[in-house]
Design a protein around this motif. Structure first.
Motif, PDB file in Angstrom:
ATOM      1  N   PRO A  36       0.870  -1.254   0.146  1.00  0.00           N
ATOM      2  CA  PRO A  36       0.135  -0.044   0.177  1.00  0.00           C
ATOM      3  C   PRO A  36       0.791   1.479   0.007  1.00  0.00           C
ATOM      4  N   GLN A  37       0.486   2.236  -0.544  1.00  0.00           N
ATOM      5  CA  GLN A  37       0.929   3.629  -0.626  1.00  0.00           C
ATOM      6  C   GLN A  37       1.102   4.017   1.195  1.00  0.00           C
ATOM      7  N   THR A  38       0.546   3.673   2.189  1.00  0.00           N
ATOM      8  CA  THR A  38       0.686   4.076   3.149  1.00  0.00           C
ATOM      9  C   THR A  38       0.801   2.776   4.085  1.00  0.00           C
ATOM     10  N   SER A  39       1.859   2.784   4.765  1.00  0.00           N
ATOM     11  CA  SER A  39       1.991   1.614   5.725  1.00  0.00           C
ATOM     12  C   SER A  39       0.949   1.760   6.568  1.00  0.00           C
ATOM     13  N   TRP A  40       0.333   0.589   7.314  1.00  0.00           N
ATOM     14  CA  TRP A  40      -0.413   0.492   8.443  1.00  0.00           C
ATOM     15  C   TRP A  40       0.393   0.416   9.742  1.00  0.00           C
ATOM     16  N   GLU A  41      -0.500   0.460  10.780  1.00  0.00           N
ATOM     17  CA  GLU A  41       0.217   0.350  12.121  1.00  0.00           C
ATOM     18  C   GLU A  41       1.264  -0.935  12.514  1.00  0.00           C
ATOM     19  N   GLU A  42       2.160  -0.787  12.844  1.00  0.00           N
ATOM     20  CA  GLU A  42       3.177  -1.858  12.961  1.00  0.00           C
ATOM     21  C   GLU A  42       2.836  -2.968  13.706  1.00  0.00           C
ATOM     22  N   SER A  43       1.939  -2.851  14.706  1.00  0.00           N
ATOM     23  CA  SER A  43       1.732  -3.920  15.703  1.00  0.00           C
ATOM     24  C   SER A  43       0.881  -4.763  15.093  1.00  0.00           C
ATOM     25  N   PHE A  44       0.121  -4.569  13.913  1.00  0.00           N
ATOM     26  CA  PHE A  44      -0.705  -5.478  13.113  1.00  0.00           C
ATOM     27  C   PHE A  44       0.087  -6.460  12.423  1.00  0.00           C
ATOM     28  N   GLY A  45       1.415  -6.239  12.509  1.00  0.00           N
ATOM     29  CA  GLY A  45       2.349  -7.189  11.591  1.00  0.00           C
ATOM     30  C   GLY A  45       2.345  -6.671  10.089  1.00  0.00           C
ATOM     31  N   ASN A  46       3.280  -7.425   9.582  1.00  0.00           N
ATOM     32  CA  ASN A  46       3.821  -6.990   8.112  1.00  0.00           C
ATOM     33  C   ASN A  46       2.994  -7.719   7.124  1.00  0.00           C
ATOM     34  N   HIS A  47       1.984  -8.544   7.252  1.00  0.00           N
ATOM     35  CA  HIS A  47       1.280  -9.046   6.132  1.00  0.00           C
ATOM     36  C   HIS A  47      -0.409  -9.128   6.664  1.00  0.00           C
ATOM     37  N   ARG A  48      -0.945  -8.765   5.368  1.00  0.00           N
ATOM     38  CA  ARG A  48      -2.683  -8.920   5.622  1.00  0.00           C
ATOM     39  C   ARG A  48      -3.086  -9.420   4.216  1.00  0.00           C
ATOM     40  N   ALA A  49      -4.328  -9.980   4.322  1.00  0.00           N
ATOM     41  CA  ALA A  49      -5.016 -10.057   3.333  1.00  0.00           C
ATOM     42  C   ALA A  49      -6.244  -9.055   3.340  1.00  0.00           C
ATOM     43  N   TYR A 118      -5.123  -9.840   9.347  1.00  0.00           N
ATOM     44  CA  TYR A 118      -3.890  -9.524   9.797  1.00  0.00           C
ATOM     45  C   TYR A 118      -3.508 -11.070  10.526  1.00  0.00           C
ATOM     46  N   TYR A 119      -2.469 -11.569   9.903  1.00  0.00           N
ATOM     47  CA  TYR A 119      -2.256 -12.989  10.520  1.00  0.00           C
ATOM     48  C   TYR A 119      -0.727 -13.150  11.273  1.00  0.00           C
ATOM     49  N   LEU A 120       0.095 -12.070  11.198  1.00  0.00           N
ATOM     50  CA  LEU A 120       1.363 -12.183  11.808  1.00  0.00           C
ATOM     51  C   LEU A 120       1.313 -11.019  12.847  1.00  0.00           C
ATOM     52  N   PRO A 121       0.583 -10.435  13.622  1.00  0.00           N
ATOM     53  CA  PRO A 121       0.646  -9.238  14.433  1.00  0.00           C
ATOM     54  C   PRO A 121       1.768  -9.569  15.528  1.00  0.00           C
ATOM     55  N   TYR A 122       2.462  -8.301  16.005  1.00  0.00           N
ATOM     56  CA  TYR A 122       3.732  -8.783  16.799  1.00  0.00           C
ATOM     57  C   TYR A 122       3.846  -7.640  17.920  1.00  0.00           C
ATOM     58  N   ARG A 123       4.541  -8.097  18.820  1.00  0.00           N
ATOM     59  CA  ARG A 123       5.198  -6.834  20.004  1.00  0.00           C
ATOM     60  C   ARG A 123       6.123  -5.869  19.313  1.00  0.00           C
ATOM     61  N   VAL A 124       5.763  -4.551  19.033  1.00  0.00           N
ATOM     62  CA  VAL A 124       6.850  -3.900  18.531  1.00  0.00           C
ATOM     63  C   VAL A 124       7.827  -3.575  19.689  1.00  0.00           C
ATOM     64  N   GLN A 125       9.028  -3.465  19.454  1.00  0.00           N
ATOM     65  CA  GLN A 125      10.363  -2.964  20.062  1.00  0.00           C
ATOM     66  C   GLN A 125      10.444  -1.394  19.685  1.00  0.00           C
ATOM     67  N   HIS A 126       9.794  -0.567  20.272  1.00  0.00           N
ATOM     68  CA  HIS A 126       9.639   0.886  19.780  1.00  0.00           C
ATOM     69  C   HIS A 126      11.083   1.278  19.665  1.00  0.00           C
ATOM     70  N   GLU A 127      12.203   1.255  20.532  1.00  0.00           N
ATOM     71  CA  GLU A 127      13.205   1.715  20.185  1.00  0.00           C
ATOM     72  C   GLU A 127      13.860   1.571  19.294  1.00  0.00           C
ATOM     73  N   TYR A 128      13.659   0.263  18.521  1.00  0.00           N
ATOM     74  CA  TYR A 128      14.405  -0.101  17.188  1.00  0.00           C
ATOM     75  C   TYR A 128      13.434  -0.313  16.006  1.00  0.00           C
ATOM     76  N   GLY A 129      12.142  -0.228  16.260  1.00  0.00           N
ATOM     77  CA  GLY A 129      11.108  -0.302  15.197  1.00  0.00           C
ATOM     78  C   GLY A 129      11.294  -1.713  14.664  1.00  0.00           C
ATOM     79  N   PHE A 130      11.295  -2.589  15.210  1.00  0.00           N
ATOM     80  CA  PHE A 130      11.013  -3.710  14.562  1.00  0.00           C
ATOM     81  C   PHE A 130      10.538  -5.107  15.461  1.00  0.00           C
ATOM     82  N   CYS A 131      10.227  -6.142  15.059  1.00  0.00           N
ATOM     83  CA  CYS A 131       9.607  -7.245  15.914  1.00  0.00           C
ATOM     84  C   CYS A 131      10.604  -7.765  16.731  1.00  0.00           C
ATOM     85  N   GLY A 132      10.717  -7.240  18.070  1.00  0.00           N
ATOM     86  CA  GLY A 132      11.664  -7.664  19.038  1.00  0.00           C
ATOM     87  C   GLY A 132      11.032  -8.488  20.060  1.00  0.00           C
TER      88      GLY A 132
END
Length: 214
Positions: A36-49, A118-132
């Motif tokens: 998508p042109q705009t990324s969705w909220e990170e905690s929802f995960g990186n993949h969706r249908a 959304y089928y891979l939501p995760y806990r965001v490691q906010h200081e680093y901005g990835f699935c930590g």
């Protein structure tokens, strides 16, 4: 000698063309994969249908050949959200969840609308901005009254998978990580075997010999 070399060249070209045709043979359930042109909220995960529900009902059916390459696909949380309102669908019943397919019943669905699965939501490691923090555990069990309705043998309205999206281009599984199904793997193996036998027969016919493999 030159004639034999030319024949070998043409046989190899035909062989490679056959392999390419096998590789290009796309399954009928291939979805559009987009970013998508705009990324969705990170905690929802990186993949969706992206789902279309045309007939709102207490129970909606989903049959999604998601072709997941990752492990433990049945352990992560599943989340379905109305794209317009942001409301979360309260109940999900897992009928079949494995690397190849995801078959669900979910509801109640009140609106004819687009829904994001959304089928891979995760806990965001906010200081680093990835699935930590790891993926979120499985969703809560469906409400008992709603779950009882799913035992009805009637056919429920079907959600349509419009496309599969990744949050960013970097996150995309497409195309190299979109896994083949077991049936497709067997089909490719059979096709290559037939093509190889054809190649060996041509070799034997032209040169009276057969390549030995150890």
């Amino acid at each position: 000698m030159i004639m034999k070399q030319q024949l070998i060249t043409w046989v190899l070209i035909l062989f490679m063309a056959g392999l390419d045709a096998i590789a290009q043979n796309k399954p009928c359930d291939t979805y559009r994969y987009e970013v998508p042109q705009t990324s969705w909220e990170e905690s929802f995960g990186n993949h969706r249908a992206v789902l279309q529900v045309n007939n709102p009902a207490q129970i909606i059916s989903l049959d999604f050949t998601w072709r997941r390459p990752d492990k433990d696909v049945d352990q992560s949380q599943l989340l379905i959200i109305n794209a317009a309102t942001g409301d979360t669908v309260q109940n999900i019943r897992r009928m079949e969840v494995n690397n190849e397919t995801c078959r669900l019943l979910f509801g109640p669905v009140h609106d004819k609308d687009i829904y994001h699965f959304y089928y891979l939501p995760y806990r965001v490691q906010h200081e680093y901005g990835f699935c930590g923090g790891g993926y979120l555990p499985r969703e809560h069990a469906p409400e008992a009254t709603w779950l009882a309705q799913t035992e009805n043998p009637k056919k429920f309205p079907q959600a349509e998978v419009l496309k599969v999206e990744s949050r960013t281009a970097f996150d995309s599984f497409y195309p190299m990580e979109v896994a083949a199904t077991k049936a497709e793997e067997k089909h490719i193996q059979r096709s290559i075997r037939k093509l190889f036998i054809f190649f060996l027969r041509i070799e034997r016919t032209l040169f009276g010999c057969e390549t030995k493999f150890h």
